[in-house]
Design a protein around this motif. Structure first.
Motif, PDB file in Angstrom:
ATOM      1  N   VAL A  16       0.855  -1.183   0.000  1.00 53.24           N
ATOM      2  CA  VAL A  16       0.000   0.000   0.000  1.00 53.24           C
ATOM      3  C   VAL A  16       0.894   1.237   0.000  1.00 53.24           C
ATOM      4  O   VAL A  16       1.764   1.390   0.862  1.00 53.24           O
ATOM      5  CB  VAL A  16      -0.927   0.026   1.229  1.00 53.24           C
ATOM      6  CG1 VAL A  16      -1.732   1.320   1.246  1.00 53.24           C
ATOM      7  CG2 VAL A  16      -1.858  -1.179   1.220  1.00 53.24           C
ATOM      8  N   LEU A  17       0.693   2.095  -0.982  1.00 50.94           N
ATOM      9  CA  LEU A  17       1.483   3.315  -1.150  1.00 50.94           C
ATOM     10  C   LEU A  17       0.635   4.525  -0.824  1.00 50.94           C
ATOM     11  O   LEU A  17      -0.521   4.627  -1.230  1.00 50.94           O
ATOM     12  CB  LEU A  17       1.990   3.407  -2.585  1.00 50.94           C
ATOM     13  CG  LEU A  17       2.796   4.657  -2.965  1.00 50.94           C
ATOM     14  CD1 LEU A  17       4.189   4.575  -2.349  1.00 50.94           C
ATOM     15  CD2 LEU A  17       2.893   4.784  -4.484  1.00 50.94           C
ATOM     16  N   GLU A  18       1.208   5.473  -0.072  1.00 56.43           N
ATOM     17  CA  GLU A  18       0.532   6.735   0.207  1.00 56.43           C
ATOM     18  C   GLU A  18       1.572   7.808   0.491  1.00 56.43           C
ATOM     19  O   GLU A  18       2.722   7.511   0.813  1.00 56.43           O
ATOM     20  CB  GLU A  18      -0.424   6.605   1.400  1.00 56.43           C
ATOM     21  CG  GLU A  18       0.244   6.255   2.719  1.00 56.43           C
ATOM     22  CD  GLU A  18      -0.775   6.159   3.846  1.00 56.43           C
ATOM     23  OE1 GLU A  18      -1.715   6.977   3.868  1.00 56.43           O
ATOM     24  OE2 GLU A  18      -0.628   5.275   4.703  1.00 56.43           O
ATOM     25  N   PHE A  32       6.740   9.465   0.297  1.00 59.82           N
ATOM     26  CA  PHE A  32       5.792   8.360   0.279  1.00 59.82           C
ATOM     27  C   PHE A  32       6.177   7.302   1.312  1.00 59.82           C
ATOM     28  O   PHE A  32       7.352   7.188   1.689  1.00 59.82           O
ATOM     29  CB  PHE A  32       5.747   7.689  -1.101  1.00 59.82           C
ATOM     30  CG  PHE A  32       5.263   8.559  -2.205  1.00 59.82           C
ATOM     31  CD1 PHE A  32       3.905   8.789  -2.371  1.00 59.82           C
ATOM     32  CD2 PHE A  32       6.144   9.160  -3.082  1.00 59.82           C
ATOM     33  CE1 PHE A  32       3.445   9.598  -3.395  1.00 59.82           C
ATOM     34  CE2 PHE A  32       5.700   9.969  -4.113  1.00 59.82           C
ATOM     35  CZ  PHE A  32       4.341  10.187  -4.268  1.00 59.82           C
ATOM     36  N   THR A  33       5.202   6.541   1.728  1.00 60.84           N
ATOM     37  CA  THR A  33       5.456   5.340   2.518  1.00 60.84           C
ATOM     38  C   THR A  33       4.869   4.151   1.755  1.00 60.84           C
ATOM     39  O   THR A  33       3.827   4.275   1.113  1.00 60.84           O
ATOM     40  CB  THR A  33       4.825   5.413   3.917  1.00 60.84           C
ATOM     41  OG1 THR A  33       3.403   5.572   3.796  1.00 60.84           O
ATOM     42  CG2 THR A  33       5.394   6.582   4.708  1.00 60.84           C
ATOM     43  N   LEU A  34       5.564   3.040   1.835  1.00 57.97           N
ATOM     44  CA  LEU A  34       5.110   1.822   1.179  1.00 57.97           C
ATOM     45  C   LEU A  34       5.223   0.681   2.175  1.00 57.97           C
ATOM     46  O   LEU A  34       6.296   0.430   2.730  1.00 57.97           O
ATOM     47  CB  LEU A  34       5.968   1.531  -0.051  1.00 57.97           C
ATOM     48  CG  LEU A  34       5.656   0.239  -0.820  1.00 57.97           C
ATOM     49  CD1 LEU A  34       4.244   0.277  -1.383  1.00 57.97           C
ATOM     50  CD2 LEU A  34       6.671   0.033  -1.947  1.00 57.97           C
ATOM     51  N   ASN A  35       4.108   0.022   2.428  1.00 62.15           N
ATOM     52  CA  ASN A  35       4.080  -1.096   3.368  1.00 62.15           C
ATOM     53  C   ASN A  35       3.422  -2.294   2.700  1.00 62.15           C
ATOM     54  O   ASN A  35       2.466  -2.140   1.929  1.00 62.15           O
ATOM     55  CB  ASN A  35       3.299  -0.728   4.635  1.00 62.15           C
ATOM     56  CG  ASN A  35       3.896   0.447   5.367  1.00 62.15           C
ATOM     57  OD1 ASN A  35       4.836   0.300   6.128  1.00 62.15           O
ATOM     58  ND2 ASN A  35       3.355   1.643   5.126  1.00 62.15           N
ATOM     59  N   GLY A  36       3.919  -3.472   3.006  1.00 62.21           N
ATOM     60  CA  GLY A  36       3.307  -4.658   2.407  1.00 62.21           C
ATOM     61  C   GLY A  36       4.005  -5.926   2.833  1.00 62.21           C
ATOM     62  O   GLY A  36       4.682  -5.979   3.864  1.00 62.21           O
ATOM     63  N   ASP A  64       8.615  -2.449   4.936  1.00 58.35           N
ATOM     64  CA  ASP A  64       8.175  -1.057   4.875  1.00 58.35           C
ATOM     65  C   ASP A  64       9.280  -0.220   4.262  1.00 58.35           C
ATOM     66  O   ASP A  64      10.460  -0.582   4.312  1.00 58.35           O
ATOM     67  CB  ASP A  64       7.814  -0.528   6.270  1.00 58.35           C
ATOM     68  CG  ASP A  64       9.002  -0.492   7.213  1.00 58.35           C
ATOM     69  OD1 ASP A  64       9.867   0.396   7.057  1.00 58.35           O
ATOM     70  OD2 ASP A  64       9.088  -1.350   8.119  1.00 58.35           O
ATOM     71  N   ALA A  65       8.890   0.887   3.643  1.00 54.47           N
ATOM     72  CA  ALA A  65       9.860   1.763   2.993  1.00 54.47           C
ATOM     73  C   ALA A  65       9.381   3.201   3.045  1.00 54.47           C
ATOM     74  O   ALA A  65       8.186   3.478   2.853  1.00 54.47           O
ATOM     75  CB  ALA A  65      10.077   1.340   1.549  1.00 54.47           C
ATOM     76  N   GLY A  78      14.191   1.647   4.877  1.00 50.41           N
ATOM     77  CA  GLY A  78      13.176   0.801   5.495  1.00 50.41           C
ATOM     78  C   GLY A  78      13.762  -0.517   5.926  1.00 50.41           C
ATOM     79  O   GLY A  78      14.981  -0.653   6.118  1.00 50.41           O
ATOM     80  N   GLU A  79      12.905  -1.520   6.067  1.00 48.33           N
ATOM     81  CA  GLU A  79      13.387  -2.834   6.470  1.00 48.33           C
ATOM     82  C   GLU A  79      12.452  -3.941   6.000  1.00 48.33           C
ATOM     83  O   GLU A  79      11.270  -3.705   5.719  1.00 48.33           O
ATOM     84  CB  GLU A  79      13.555  -2.909   7.993  1.00 48.33           C
ATOM     85  CG  GLU A  79      12.272  -2.798   8.789  1.00 48.33           C
ATOM     86  CD  GLU A  79      12.515  -2.951  10.288  1.00 48.33           C
ATOM     87  OE1 GLU A  79      13.566  -3.475  10.694  1.00 48.33           O
ATOM     88  OE2 GLU A  79      11.635  -2.544  11.058  1.00 48.33           O
TER      89      GLU A  79
END
Length: 214
Positions: A16-18, A32-36, A64-65, A78-79
């Protein structure tokens, strides 16, 4: 301008990007943050078909990034986390097997240069391996390495299944500089075991000291 939560998919990996973009009409800056979760299929695509059955995996690894920057510089940090319930093992490291682990990354892209601010494997047993430094002129066929440091502070045992279960136990601290086709390496590597059955290779207690030429 705000970018609301948007689903992204790449080879089975979902995220999910936002975030937002500021000054997009003049000097755009974005954050942006990207989690998945990383699906095994994403990693398996990078492994030769004949060796994919040798890769062990279970579940999906959370990641996450944070992605920020402008038209000239992009920073990604991120990690990726793994656990006994969620892992993908192309390279089996006995030091972290069955533990809560994470791969931390902090990378800056600027022009044709990549700065590895931090790229490390960590576990409950502490820091396992770290790579830092700069790779320049990545647009060319022979990029340059600037202050690339590789540190494995405590002995680790590694088994690489796709290479016919090659086994390696090592401690290392090296620095690499120069043209990628002819780099200058300094530092020390200690190999307590290197076993590659396919080539009948077995080495024990090998110590290598890379000295800079005068």
């Amino acid at each position: 301008m705000t970018v609301n939560k948007t689903s992204v998919n790449a080879s089975g990996t979902n995220g999910v990007l936002e975030g937002n973009i500021e000054n997009y009409m003049t000097k755009p800056e974005f954050k942006f943050t990207l989690n998945g979760k990383i699906a095994p299929s994403t990693i398996l695509q990078m492994v030769p078909k004949q060796n994919r059955n040798l890769v062990k995996y279970q579940g999906q690894m959370p990641f996450d990034a944070d992605i920020s920057g402008d038209l000239y510089t992009i920073k990604i940090a991120g990690e990726v986390k793994s656990s006994p319930q969620n892992y993908i093992s192309v390279v089996d490291i006995n030091t972290i097997k069955g533990l809560q682990n994470n791969l931390k990354y902090d990378v800056t892209l600027k022009g044709n240069d990549v700065n590895l601010n931090d790229f490390s494997i960590n576990s409950n047993n502490g820091k396992i391996a770290t790579i830092k430094g700069k790779i320049g002129s990545i647009n060319l066929s022979n990029p340059t390495l600037n202050g690339i440091s590789v540190s494995i502070p405590q002995k680790i045992g590694v088994t690489i299944a796709p290479l016919d279960n090659l086994k390696l136990s090592t401690v290392a601290s090296v620095n690499v500089n120069g043209n990628i086709n002819n780099p200058v390496v300094t530092g020390n590597v200690a190999v307590t075991e290197l076993n590659y059955p396919t080539f009948g290779l077995l080495i024990n207690d090998l110590k290598i000291n890379f000295k800079k030429e005068k």
